[in-house]
Motif scaffolding. Structure first.
Motif, PDB file in Angstrom:
ATOM      1  N   THR A 194      20.020 -16.167  37.520  1.00  0.00           N
ATOM      2  CA  THR A 194      19.812 -17.502  38.108  1.00  0.00           C
ATOM      3  C   THR A 194      18.789 -17.516  39.244  1.00  0.00           C
ATOM      4  O   THR A 194      18.147 -18.526  39.482  1.00  0.00           O
ATOM      5  CB  THR A 194      21.150 -18.059  38.669  1.00  0.00           C
ATOM      6  N   ARG A 195      18.604 -16.418  39.916  1.00  0.00           N
ATOM      7  CA  ARG A 195      17.682 -16.393  41.060  1.00  0.00           C
ATOM      8  C   ARG A 195      16.237 -16.327  40.550  1.00  0.00           C
ATOM      9  O   ARG A 195      15.875 -15.419  39.789  1.00  0.00           O
ATOM     10  CB  ARG A 195      17.979 -15.180  41.934  1.00  0.00           C
ATOM     11  N   VAL A 196      15.431 -17.299  40.985  1.00  0.00           N
ATOM     12  CA  VAL A 196      14.042 -17.371  40.530  1.00  0.00           C
ATOM     13  C   VAL A 196      13.110 -16.954  41.659  1.00  0.00           C
ATOM     14  O   VAL A 196      13.211 -17.448  42.778  1.00  0.00           O
ATOM     15  CB  VAL A 196      13.709 -18.811  40.060  1.00  0.00           C
ATOM     16  N   GLN A 197      12.216 -16.011  41.340  1.00  0.00           N
ATOM     17  CA  GLN A 197      11.150 -15.624  42.284  1.00  0.00           C
ATOM     18  C   GLN A 197       9.865 -15.454  41.481  1.00  0.00           C
ATOM     19  O   GLN A 197       9.911 -14.975  40.340  1.00  0.00           O
ATOM     20  CB  GLN A 197      11.497 -14.314  42.995  1.00  0.00           C
ATOM     21  N   GLY A 198       8.724 -15.846  42.081  1.00  0.00           N
ATOM     22  CA  GLY A 198       7.439 -15.735  41.363  1.00  0.00           C
ATOM     23  C   GLY A 198       7.453 -16.554  40.088  1.00  0.00           C
ATOM     24  O   GLY A 198       6.803 -16.179  39.095  1.00  0.00           O
ATOM     25  N   GLY A 199       8.245 -17.632  40.067  1.00  0.00           N
ATOM     26  CA  GLY A 199       8.285 -18.527  38.905  1.00  0.00           C
ATOM     27  C   GLY A 199       9.155 -18.030  37.754  1.00  0.00           C
ATOM     28  O   GLY A 199       9.216 -18.673  36.702  1.00  0.00           O
ATOM     29  N   ALA A 215      13.022 -15.947  36.481  1.00  0.00           N
ATOM     30  CA  ALA A 215      14.331 -15.401  36.897  1.00  0.00           C
ATOM     31  C   ALA A 215      14.166 -13.903  37.144  1.00  0.00           C
ATOM     32  O   ALA A 215      13.395 -13.234  36.435  1.00  0.00           O
ATOM     33  CB  ALA A 215      15.370 -15.641  35.811  1.00  0.00           C
ATOM     34  N   LEU A 216      14.883 -13.370  38.115  1.00  0.00           N
ATOM     35  CA  LEU A 216      14.770 -11.930  38.433  1.00  0.00           C
ATOM     36  C   LEU A 216      14.973 -11.067  37.196  1.00  0.00           C
ATOM     37  O   LEU A 216      14.336 -10.023  37.025  1.00  0.00           O
ATOM     38  CB  LEU A 216      15.805 -11.533  39.490  1.00  0.00           C
ATOM     39  N   ILE A 217      15.877 -11.499  36.329  1.00  0.00           N
ATOM     40  CA  ILE A 217      16.236 -10.705  35.142  1.00  0.00           C
ATOM     41  C   ILE A 217      15.033 -10.450  34.235  1.00  0.00           C
ATOM     42  O   ILE A 217      15.020  -9.508  33.452  1.00  0.00           O
ATOM     43  CB  ILE A 217      17.366 -11.413  34.352  1.00  0.00           C
ATOM     44  N   GLU A 218      14.006 -11.292  34.369  1.00  0.00           N
ATOM     45  CA  GLU A 218      12.829 -11.123  33.494  1.00  0.00           C
ATOM     46  C   GLU A 218      11.918 -10.000  33.947  1.00  0.00           C
ATOM     47  O   GLU A 218      11.019  -9.589  33.225  1.00  0.00           O
ATOM     48  CB  GLU A 218      12.062 -12.449  33.400  1.00  0.00           C
ATOM     49  N   TYR A 219      12.140  -9.496  35.153  1.00  0.00           N
ATOM     50  CA  TYR A 219      11.292  -8.396  35.646  1.00  0.00           C
ATOM     51  C   TYR A 219      11.828  -7.054  35.152  1.00  0.00           C
ATOM     52  O   TYR A 219      13.011  -6.746  35.327  1.00  0.00           O
ATOM     53  CB  TYR A 219      11.246  -8.406  37.177  1.00  0.00           C
ATOM     54  N   PRO A 220      10.949  -6.235  34.529  1.00  0.00           N
ATOM     55  CA  PRO A 220      11.409  -4.946  33.987  1.00  0.00           C
ATOM     56  C   PRO A 220      12.084  -4.059  35.032  1.00  0.00           C
ATOM     57  O   PRO A 220      13.030  -3.338  34.714  1.00  0.00           O
ATOM     58  CB  PRO A 220      10.120  -4.297  33.459  1.00  0.00           C
ATOM     59  N   THR A 221      11.632  -4.098  36.263  1.00  0.00           N
ATOM     60  CA  THR A 221      12.276  -3.226  37.264  1.00  0.00           C
ATOM     61  C   THR A 221      13.731  -3.652  37.485  1.00  0.00           C
ATOM     62  O   THR A 221      14.612  -2.794  37.672  1.00  0.00           O
ATOM     63  CB  THR A 221      11.537  -3.280  38.625  1.00  0.00           C
ATOM     64  N   GLN A 233      20.828  -4.861  46.659  1.00  0.00           N
ATOM     65  CA  GLN A 233      19.363  -4.875  46.573  1.00  0.00           C
ATOM     66  C   GLN A 233      18.894  -6.023  45.675  1.00  0.00           C
ATOM     67  O   GLN A 233      17.942  -6.720  45.998  1.00  0.00           O
ATOM     68  CB  GLN A 233      18.888  -3.513  46.021  1.00  0.00           C
ATOM     69  N   ILE A 234      19.584  -6.226  44.560  1.00  0.00           N
ATOM     70  CA  ILE A 234      19.203  -7.306  43.644  1.00  0.00           C
ATOM     71  C   ILE A 234      19.456  -8.675  44.278  1.00  0.00           C
ATOM     72  O   ILE A 234      18.703  -9.624  44.068  1.00  0.00           O
ATOM     73  CB  ILE A 234      19.943  -7.140  42.291  1.00  0.00           C
TER      74      ILE A 234
END
Ligand SMILES: Cc1cc2nc3c(=O)[nH]c(=O)nc-3n(C[C@H](O)[C@H](O)[C@H](O)COP(=O)(O)OP(=O)(O)OC[C@H]3O[C@@H](n4cnc5c(N)ncnc54)[C@H](O)[C@@H]3O)c2cc1C
Length: 414
Positions: free
Chosen positions: A295-300, A302-308, A365-366
């Protein structure tokens, strides 16, 4: 959250046990634990505290007797079923789970030597109790002896030069108990009964111990103040003092001749269960982090979309799963043998509690800054997990004991 269980042999009954325990953990334990976490230690144990609402509900559902056979009125669960229930309860709150667990300790000890006195005065009344008016505790550590008391078979354990601060001396058909147990006795200030581990034969050092399953309403017993601590604030702790307390010998479960062996059996159960509890805490932290990352959106995005973030979550779940695997296996194995492979229970404790700590830390951290606030569960999980690295034996000294055991017993012949 619907969670995969890799055990393909779980029965319908086991799945139901899991679901019921999870419901109790979610609906009762989580909200009460949150309230208690923000109270003072005195408020936590006050008669009108939600702690007692939790205990009564736990007792009504039989969760105080998870470890006790049904022949004495306990839940009568298999070791696998016990692990399943305890993981769910610890997912709700590890502090409250331990409160229920240690409450059964005198009865659990008594169930190992089914003498009439133990059955009639301890086991059956405890299992039948539904209003949490029978609360046990486990008194083993002392102010000057924490790790010392939890390292059976280590050379220091049988060193008569290392004195104990709580002793029992035979006098006719009773023992006279003097000294004290540490401020860390879980449920220490609220317990009605104690599984007391104390020194009977000084010439044997800590190995010369005895275990009593005894009531605490005897003349000469006093309690300390409830301890204020960083995590597991929903779990009461405090000293118990003994001033010439006369305990009938019928309450003795084992004396020096069998103490070290029985202690190892007890520790093989408790340390493996700490691994089970750690699995529950780690899973709770993983689930919180996964939901938040969706649910948390950063850089347009959701965080979950970032591979890291995805790899972080993968490693968190990997730790949950490996903790469950080793904890369940070690607990089941050691519950089915009279010569426990204690090193596997130690592995389970170290792995499970370290996983709880690491996963809770990664979860924070997340969550970013939010994870550091009391608004979010991960902050509490992190503090609770921190305590687990020391609870029931520091992970460092347990590793020493585990290493010692491996050197002594490998290759195993059984
Ligand atoms: C949440 C919680 C619940 C607890 N519940 C109970 C309970 O119900 N009943 C009970 O009796 N106790 C209980 N304890 C006490 C617990 O078992 C002890 O805290 C633990 O065994 C460590 O003992 P200690 O705190 O005295 O530390 P110490 O033994 O003083 O150890 C301090 C440090 O020295 C290290 N160390 C110690 N000995 C050695 C060695 N030989 N070699 C190398 N390093 C060493 C340890 O690893 C640790 O880092 C609880 C503790 C906690 C935190």
């Amino acid at each position: 959250m619907n969670f995969l269980d890799l055990d393909i042999n779980l029965s319908k009954e086991e799945k139901m046990l899991k679901q019921n325990a999870n419901e109790f953990a979610r609906k009762v334990m989580r909200p009460i634990a949150k309230e208690l976490d923000e109270m003072t230690p005195e408020q936590v144990i006050a008669r009108d505290s939600p702690f007692w609402t939790f205990m009564k509900k736990g007792y009504e559902l039989g969760y105080h007797s998870v470890l006790i056979p049904d022949s004495y009125g306990g839940m009568g669960l298999t070791p696998l079923q016990q692990a399943i229930v305890y993981e769910e309860l610890a997912w709700g709150s590890v502090g409250l789970t331990i409160a229920l667990g240690v409450a059964s300790f005198p009865a659990y000890g008594a169930s190992m030597v089914p003498e009439d006195t133990m059955i009639e005065e301890i086991l059956v009344p405890f299992c039948e109790n539904r209003d949490a008016s029978f609360v046990g505790c486990w008194g083993i550590t002392e102010p000057d002896h924490g790790s010392d008391t939890l390292m059976p078979h280590h050379p220091s354990f049988s060193n008569p030069e290392i004195p104990s601060q709580c002793t029992a001396t035979l006098d006719g058909d009773s023992y006279i108990i003097n000294g004290q147990k540490s401020a860390w006795v879980s449920c220490g200030t609220i317990a009605t009964h104690c599984a007391l581990f104390c020194q009977v034969d000084k010439s044997m050092g800590h190995a010369g111990g005895g275990i009593f399953a005894m009531p605490l309403n005897l003349p000469g017993v006093k309690k300390g103040a409830p301890l204020n601590k960083i995590g597991q604030r929903d779990l009461n702790q405090g000293e118990i003092f003994f001033d010439n307390v006369r305990v009938p010998a019928k309450y003795l479960i084992v004396g020096p001749e069998g103490y070290e062996t029985l202690l190892e059996i007890v520790l093989s159960a408790t340390t493996a269960l700490m691994g089970v509890f750690g699995t529950g805490v780690a899973r709770a932290a993983f689930e919180e982090a996964l939901s938040y990352a969706k649910t948390r959106v950063q850089g347009g995005k959701a965080l979950i979309e970032y591979p890291t973030v995805q790899t972080k979550l993968f490693h968190m779940l990997r730790k949950v799963e490996t903790s469950r695997a080793i904890s369940r296996a070690a607990y089941i194995y050691n519950q089915n043998t009279t010569t426990p492979a204690e090193e596997y229970s130690i592995m389970a404790k170290i792995h499970g509690t370290q996983a709880a700590f690491d996963v809770a830390s990664e979860a924070i951290q997340i969550f970013g800054g939010n994870g550091l606030t009391k608004e979010y569960l991960v902050e509490k999980l992190f503090r609770d997990a921190r305590a687990m690295l020391i609870e029931d034996g520091s992970n460092d000294t347990l590793a020493i004991a585990g290493g010692h055991k491996i050197i002594e017993t490998y290759p195993r012949k059984d």
